[in-house]
Write a protein that holds these residues in place. Sequence first.
Motif, PDB file in Angstrom:
ATOM      1  N   GLY A 199      12.791  53.900  62.359  1.00 31.08           N
ATOM      2  CA  GLY A 199      13.275  53.051  63.448  1.00 31.08           C
ATOM      3  C   GLY A 199      12.854  51.605  63.287  1.00 31.08           C
ATOM      4  N   ALA A 200      11.614  51.388  62.883  1.00 32.54           N
ATOM      5  CA  ALA A 200      11.119  50.026  62.679  1.00 32.54           C
ATOM      6  C   ALA A 200      11.849  49.352  61.527  1.00 32.54           C
ATOM      7  N   LEU A 201      12.054  50.083  60.443  1.00 33.35           N
ATOM      8  CA  LEU A 201      12.776  49.507  59.299  1.00 33.35           C
ATOM      9  C   LEU A 201      14.227  49.202  59.657  1.00 33.35           C
ATOM     10  N   THR A 202      14.854  50.081  60.406  1.00 36.03           N
ATOM     11  CA  THR A 202      16.238  49.861  60.829  1.00 36.03           C
ATOM     12  C   THR A 202      16.339  48.631  61.716  1.00 36.03           C
ATOM     13  N   SER A 203      15.411  48.487  62.651  1.00 35.18           N
ATOM     14  CA  SER A 203      15.412  47.316  63.534  1.00 35.18           C
ATOM     15  C   SER A 203      15.228  46.029  62.744  1.00 35.18           C
ATOM     16  N   SER A 204      14.295  46.041  61.809  1.00 32.28           N
ATOM     17  CA  SER A 204      14.047  44.847  60.995  1.00 32.28           C
ATOM     18  C   SER A 204      15.272  44.492  60.165  1.00 32.28           C
ATOM     19  N   PHE A 205      15.900  45.485  59.583  1.00 35.72           N
ATOM     20  CA  PHE A 205      17.103  45.247  58.791  1.00 35.72           C
ATOM     21  C   PHE A 205      18.233  44.702  59.668  1.00 35.72           C
ATOM     22  N   GLY A 206      18.355  45.230  60.881  1.00 34.45           N
ATOM     23  CA  GLY A 206      19.383  44.750  61.808  1.00 34.45           C
ATOM     24  C   GLY A 206      19.196  43.287  62.169  1.00 34.45           C
ATOM     25  N   VAL A 207      17.964  42.881  62.408  1.00 36.62           N
ATOM     26  CA  VAL A 207      17.677  41.478  62.723  1.00 36.62           C
ATOM     27  C   VAL A 207      18.029  40.596  61.534  1.00 36.62           C
ATOM     28  N   PHE A 208      17.648  41.032  60.343  1.00 33.92           N
ATOM     29  CA  PHE A 208      17.944  40.266  59.127  1.00 33.92           C
ATOM     30  C   PHE A 208      19.445  40.100  58.934  1.00 33.92           C
ATOM     31  N   VAL A 209      20.213  41.177  59.078  1.00 32.21           N
ATOM     32  CA  VAL A 209      21.670  41.120  58.899  1.00 32.21           C
ATOM     33  C   VAL A 209      22.296  40.231  59.967  1.00 32.21           C
ATOM     34  N   SER A 210      21.812  40.323  61.182  1.00 32.57           N
ATOM     35  CA  SER A 210      22.331  39.489  62.266  1.00 32.57           C
ATOM     36  C   SER A 210      22.134  38.004  61.971  1.00 32.57           C
ATOM     37  N   LYS A 211      20.950  37.637  61.521  1.00 30.68           N
ATOM     38  CA  LYS A 211      20.673  36.235  61.186  1.00 30.68           C
ATOM     39  C   LYS A 211      21.518  35.780  59.999  1.00 30.68           C
ATOM     40  N   LEU A 212      21.675  36.629  59.012  1.00 29.54           N
ATOM     41  CA  LEU A 212      22.477  36.293  57.844  1.00 29.54           C
ATOM     42  C   LEU A 212      23.942  36.077  58.226  1.00 29.54           C
ATOM     43  N   LEU A 213      24.483  36.954  59.065  1.00 29.93           N
ATOM     44  CA  LEU A 213      25.872  36.802  59.506  1.00 29.93           C
ATOM     45  C   LEU A 213      26.059  35.510  60.300  1.00 29.93           C
ATOM     46  N   GLY A 214      25.096  35.200  61.160  1.00 27.30           N
ATOM     47  CA  GLY A 214      25.170  33.953  61.904  1.00 27.30           C
ATOM     48  C   GLY A 214      25.200  32.745  60.990  1.00 27.30           C
ATOM     49  N   LEU A 215      24.393  32.787  59.951  1.00 23.89           N
ATOM     50  CA  LEU A 215      24.361  31.693  58.983  1.00 23.89           C
ATOM     51  C   LEU A 215      25.687  31.593  58.235  1.00 23.89           C
ATOM     52  N   LEU A 216      26.240  32.725  57.843  1.00 20.65           N
ATOM     53  CA  LEU A 216      27.493  32.724  57.079  1.00 20.65           C
ATOM     54  C   LEU A 216      28.706  32.344  57.933  1.00 20.65           C
ATOM     55  N   TYR A 217      28.673  32.675  59.214  1.00 23.63           N
ATOM     56  CA  TYR A 217      29.821  32.390  60.069  1.00 23.63           C
ATOM     57  C   TYR A 217      29.850  30.966  60.597  1.00 23.63           C
ATOM     58  N   TYR A 218      28.711  30.286  60.623  1.00 27.09           N
ATOM     59  CA  TYR A 218      28.671  28.973  61.257  1.00 27.09           C
ATOM     60  C   TYR A 218      29.546  27.949  60.528  1.00 27.09           C
TER      61      TYR A 218
END
Length: 144
Positions: free
Chosen positions: A16-35
């Motif tokens: 669960g902790a690894l999944t949450s961390s990965f989700g935060v990372f992907v979310s930040k990466l997508l935000g960077l790519l979409y801006y």
Amino acid sequence: MSNTNNNKLKQSLILGALTSSFGVFVSKLLGLLYYSPLSSAAGESNMVFYSTVYTYYETLLTISSAGIPFAIAALVAKYMAKEDYKTTLLVKKLGISITMVLSFLVAFGFIFVSTPLARQSLGSSAPIQDINNLRILFNIFFSC
């Protein structure tokens, strides 16, 4: 509780902790790519609306995530140290429930104040269409 069940609970918490961390990372990466595509597609005049809404969104996100995750982490660590894995999972589920309820309350509250906030943000001399556009963006940001 048997040793096998303890190991399963430990693995579940780690996963669960690894999944949450990965989700935060992907979310930040997508935000960077979409801006960049967003700013070029929307144009400079429309990015003012996005910037205005994002300022409020970021502030509310910072406020709402300030204490709850740290409190949950502290409780989880406390019960993990005591090897009370059932209570650890209960704390995790309770924390997720509290966060979800607060998120919905903030979202609905913000939707109710979106029109006056749009008027205040743009000023009284702003065109009605601009106020409506900003109101719609407030509703989109805070209902997602």
